[in-house]
Enzyme design. Structure first.
Site, short mmCIF file in Angstrom:
data_model
loop_
_atom_site.label_atom_id
_atom_site.label_comp_id
_atom_site.label_asym_id
_atom_site.label_seq_id
_atom_site.Cartn_x
_atom_site.Cartn_y
_atom_site.Cartn_z
N SER A 1 -15.00 -53.73 -24.03
CA SER A 1 -16.27 -53.08 -24.38
C SER A 1 -17.46 -53.80 -23.73
CB SER A 1 -16.46 -53.10 -25.88
OG SER A 1 -16.61 -54.44 -26.34
N THR B 1 -18.02 -57.63 -27.22
CA THR B 1 -17.41 -58.52 -28.21
C THR B 1 -18.38 -59.68 -28.45
OG1 THR B 1 -15.34 -57.98 -27.12
CG2 THR B 1 -15.26 -59.69 -28.80
N GLU C 1 -6.17 -53.91 -21.94
CA GLU C 1 -5.48 -55.20 -21.92
C GLU C 1 -4.31 -55.19 -20.92
OE1 GLU C 1 -6.75 -55.28 -26.54
OE2 GLU C 1 -4.63 -55.00 -26.01
#
Lengths: 198, 198, 198, 198
Positions: free
Chosen positions: C91, C94, C164
């Site tokens: 994003s 974090t 990820e």
């Protein structure tokens, strides 16, 4: 080993300086939690060497039968209203820990603070504060003062060493007290101890 | 990003090579465990980068509602007869993991092995084996052969890279499948996700 | 293993979507750093599963001969003007990573950001940004859009999974490219690989 | 806080029982290493709570200017002939640590053992042994004996607690001594202290 002796002596004096009422409140909270919230979680939080002291305590809480967790590890569940968070910070100002404590407040979990300064941001937020003496890396002057009072001379314990070592021994004292109250023997602890060890 | 493309293509081929029956057995075991052993523990074990892949999986198991743990972290409880251990080792010979797997056998917990070699010490010990292709740092020749078959040329993925990346994606596939079977939405996972984040 | 296949396909598409110029800038920076700042440090930072992907990359940087470190581990030295920090956040918002990135700015170290959103707080702070596609837990809507474009349907990869996994494979591609440029063989990597393994 | 007082008193007695010659050998080795092997590595190894004590020491070694590492973390380089490994095990029999110590022997690195039993597998392998008193979970009888001698009564410190706390304070004494010998001020330590903190 002059310094080792000095640090140990500091810890001994710290043991006499910690307020019985504060330690009592912490043990009561943990005993009550064990008896009445068996599914509940205890999350231990600390940065740097305070974090390591916290991990050593969390490990013993696990051995005592608690569902304990350590902030920063892989496995950290969400905590809720009936859970307990224990935050360790000598200065009570460690940014990360203060931020984490704010999140604890928001989650409405109970917050126990272990710090040298009850009147710090962390201390003021907590439900229960245990003041453990020691110097902290942010408070050179106060620290100097604390040392004068305690009769320990510079510079043998750098940064947060005295707080960390006193806290480690303090928390091991809490473990011993919990063993008595929860009627746990060493054998009970051994049984919960990891059997697949790294 | 030619190599990134090559690795991704390897993972894609790996997805077609993994035996459906093996993956099915693993998902069934985890689904059954969730439904029938809610207090039970899942311990994930791996060394080096395989250990990191294991941690990423253990985190998702936690989000799915399992009591998952990672070997090597501070908080690792004893595991017992009804618990599950998941061991990840490309070669199936990583000393630490084989030793840990032996302790799992002794504790009579169930053992799931994820490895490139079903006929390795780890593979032979396991109740369920999932063979994930990839080279491993101990098997230069076999690996060369595997690559020839898969049409991937040297030397773009050193050491255990291909196994690790394929396993990461494989395990994320398992997570997706468990979400469907356990009727968990992304929102459910988010709720268990740590709210005190580091 | 339909989902495994879908995720792998996503990673494959991601490989074609990553801007060559951005990846090139990152590899150039790391190559130049290796040649001209041998004593320099590379600090890898990420939270949750992004942190695990970062660790896997830091491990390979170590194998390649870098002095690499991971935020959150015990051993993290101060970083300075000539050092590099690599921050991973899908994003780009974090909190922990943005705070850490601000400290990197203050230390005047170089900052490389790996994120899905160049126009995020993290992205805007960085010297080099590599945009890796993937959905993130904070951006449901944009994510839905991203998935539509990429032709991947709900709900098979929860939370930040796609980012990820794509980042893991992307960084392994960077490792392969660095091996070629620095003329490192797999044997060279093996020699730096830990010989006292856990 | 009776138990805290007892543990602190135990540590105080331990400080008088540790052999000056042994502690001196350890400090000399570390001082000499700092002066003559600046690029060299110090790898600290311990399991469970002994590992946490080791981490706290490794952190201070870093602050003192050493290249220190901790077994079990992500970043652990290979160690060689001129490097030093420090192994901590109360019983001197912890399987993982004995195995790691054997690998240290093979790598021809120097081995310092901190243990309650010089005549244990770990103690016998080491170049330098420092005997730190304390009971260990493996030696109930000897432990009982040790306690009798030290005048400490059951059962207030479960498992390896006394060894761990004594070792923690002992190692902080070593840090203080190294500060003096290497002419490091607290300010010097602060400068190496992580500036991007978690």
């Amino acid at each position: 080993m002059k310094t080792m002796y000095d640090i140990a002596e500091f810890v001994l004096r710290a043991a006499t300086l910690i307020k019985a009422r504060q330690a009592e409140e912490m043990v009561n909270a943990l005993e009550d939690f064990y008896r009445n919230h068996r599914g509940g979680k205890v999350l231990v939080m600390g940065a740097g060497r305070s974090g390591l002291v916290g991990r050593a305590f969390a490990m013993r809480l696990l051995h005592l039968g608690y569902n304990s967790y350590v902030l920063g590890e892989t496995i950290v569940p969400a905590i809720r209203e009936n859970d307990i968070a224990i935050a360790i910070s000598g200065s009570g100002r460690t940014k990360l820990i203060v931020t984490a404590a704010e999140a604890v407040r928001e989650a409405k979990s109970r917050l126990i603070a272990i710090t040298s300064y009850a009147d710090s941001p962390l201390g003021r937020m907590a439900d229960i504060v245990v003041e453990v003496p020691g110097r902290t890396k942010y408070s050179k002057n106060e620290d100097y003062f604390a040392r004068q009072i305690l009769g320990i001379n510079e510079p043998l314990a750098p940064l947060g060493t005295l707080f960390e070592d006193a806290t480690q021994v303090f928390l091991d004292g809490i473990v011993a007290e919990l063993m008595v109250r929860l009627k746990k023997t060493e054998e009970d602890l051994r049984l919960v101890h990891a059997n697949i060890e790294l």
